[in-house]
Design an enzyme around this catalytic site. Sequence first.
Site, PDB file in Angstrom:
ATOM      1  N   GLU A  39      -2.291   6.009  -8.261  1.00 46.99           N
ATOM      2  CA  GLU A  39      -3.216   7.017  -7.701  1.00 46.99           C
ATOM      3  C   GLU A  39      -3.145   8.285  -8.525  1.00 46.99           C
ATOM      4  OE1 GLU A  39      -3.276   7.447  -3.417  1.00 46.99           O
ATOM      5  OE2 GLU A  39      -3.513   9.617  -3.594  1.00 46.99           O
ATOM      6  N   THR A  52      -8.189   2.317   9.834  1.00 47.62           N
ATOM      7  CA  THR A  52      -8.265   3.047  11.108  1.00 47.62           C
ATOM      8  C   THR A  52      -9.332   2.487  12.049  1.00 47.62           C
ATOM      9  OG1 THR A  52      -7.448   5.046  10.062  1.00 47.62           O
ATOM     10  CG2 THR A  52      -8.631   5.341  12.120  1.00 47.62           C
ATOM     11  N   ASP A  93       2.544   5.038  -5.602  1.00 52.22           N
ATOM     12  CA  ASP A  93       1.833   6.297  -5.379  1.00 52.22           C
ATOM     13  C   ASP A  93       2.721   7.489  -5.724  1.00 52.22           C
ATOM     14  OD1 ASP A  93       0.456   8.490  -4.547  1.00 52.22           O
ATOM     15  OD2 ASP A  93       0.231   7.869  -2.452  1.00 52.22           O
ATOM     16  N   HIS A 133      -9.620   4.893  -1.041  1.00 53.53           N
ATOM     17  CA  HIS A 133      -8.740   4.957   0.140  1.00 53.53           C
ATOM     18  C   HIS A 133      -9.498   5.702   1.233  1.00 53.53           C
ATOM     19  CE1 HIS A 133      -4.600   3.678  -1.222  1.00 53.53           C
ATOM     20  NE2 HIS A 133      -5.364   3.480  -2.280  1.00 53.53           N
ATOM     21  N   GLY A 134      -9.030   5.567   2.479  1.00 53.17           N
ATOM     22  CA  GLY A 134      -9.710   6.249   3.576  1.00 53.17           C
ATOM     23  C   GLY A 134     -11.098   5.673   3.784  1.00 53.17           C
ATOM     24  N   GLY A 135     -11.196   4.335   3.779  1.00 57.10           N
ATOM     25  CA  GLY A 135     -12.508   3.664   3.853  1.00 57.10           C
ATOM     26  C   GLY A 135     -13.174   3.761   5.215  1.00 57.10           C
ATOM     27  N   HIS A 149      -7.897   9.751   4.692  1.00 55.27           N
ATOM     28  CA  HIS A 149      -7.162   8.719   5.435  1.00 55.27           C
ATOM     29  C   HIS A 149      -7.257   9.029   6.923  1.00 55.27           C
ATOM     30  CE1 HIS A 149      -4.606   7.940   1.688  1.00 55.27           C
ATOM     31  NE2 HIS A 149      -4.999   6.738   2.038  1.00 55.27           N
ATOM     32  N   GLY A 150      -7.718   8.078   7.718  1.00 56.31           N
ATOM     33  CA  GLY A 150      -7.767   8.290   9.173  1.00 56.31           C
ATOM     34  C   GLY A 150      -9.166   8.627   9.652  1.00 56.31           C
ATOM     35  N   ASP A 192       0.856  -1.191   0.000  1.00 57.00           N
ATOM     36  CA  ASP A 192       0.000   0.000   0.000  1.00 57.00           C
ATOM     37  C   ASP A 192       0.897   1.249   0.000  1.00 57.00           C
ATOM     38  OD1 ASP A 192      -2.395   1.436   0.307  1.00 57.00           O
ATOM     39  OD2 ASP A 192      -2.386   1.258   2.502  1.00 57.00           O
TER      40      ASP A 192
END
Length: 290
Positions: free
Chosen positions: A133, A242, A103, A217-219, A189-190, A81
């Site tokens: 990305e 997270t 990335d 991303h950042g699911g 993210h987070g 990742d």
Amino acid sequence: MLVTVKALLDEAKRERKAVGAFNGTTLESIQGIIRAAEELDCPVILQHAQSHDTIVPMDEIGPVLLFYAGRAKVPVAVHLDHGSSFERCVQAIRLGFTSVMYDASGKEFETNVRETAEIVRIAHAAGVSVEAELGHIFTSEIVAGEGTEADSAADYEDIQDIYTDPQAAKVFVERTGVDSLAVAFGTVHGVYLTEPKLDLPRVAAIRDAAGIPLVMHGGSGVSDEDYKAAIENGICKVNYYTYMNTAGGRASVEYWKDGEKPLFYDQMALAAAEAMKEDVKRAMKVFQRK
Ligand code: 13P
């Protein structure tokens, strides 16, 4: 059984589902992720983020991820990742990862195209799939750290410059040959500090233009309705970390609260693994529409 991410995502795209990609930073989280997948009879992606080298380096955790993937009763891909260099991607390929993310989203478009295409060439020659990305995905203050600045939509005058442009995505995919694309449409993210506002029509436009599986991303922290709508519009892989991690943290705190229990670290770790498994199962059911 170890498989490539491409095999999982092509199927997910056909069936309008998404495969959950979970970052395994500890033995407990890896066990929780694999058990969740086996209990639901569901494919899964185990991933190591380069930024998590500070928790455990890739050369230590990589073989562990591959061990659990190889003996799982369900298809499991092992993925790098947010790889940030050619060398790092090659290192993951040599370890046996079946997929890498390169990335270069922070670089100029032409540089991103050139460098990603280079990695696609070597990865495909080794039978490994590649995620790239395009656009910029925000970072919450809760995870921002060394080299990563926290930001949100409020920090930008024109969000169009930040989110992934469908036509640019089409050109990027044609010129690089990537297998999947992480797209920017409002996720963070987070931990979300404000309610996420996702640009879902943009996801559908990127899907129609680019034609390959898209990655969210950042699911963590997205509502079930938004996950479902995003999947309906072309998201085939959801990166989720997270909230699984905080589920483990909360279970550990709960464990210590009970004054009757002996202060055995391994028992607390088991409680954390169980909580992470349950959190992953909950997410997987939404992603797989079970
Ligand atoms: P969260 O930690 O916000 O779930 O995001 C995970 C991720 O996108 C990893 O690349």
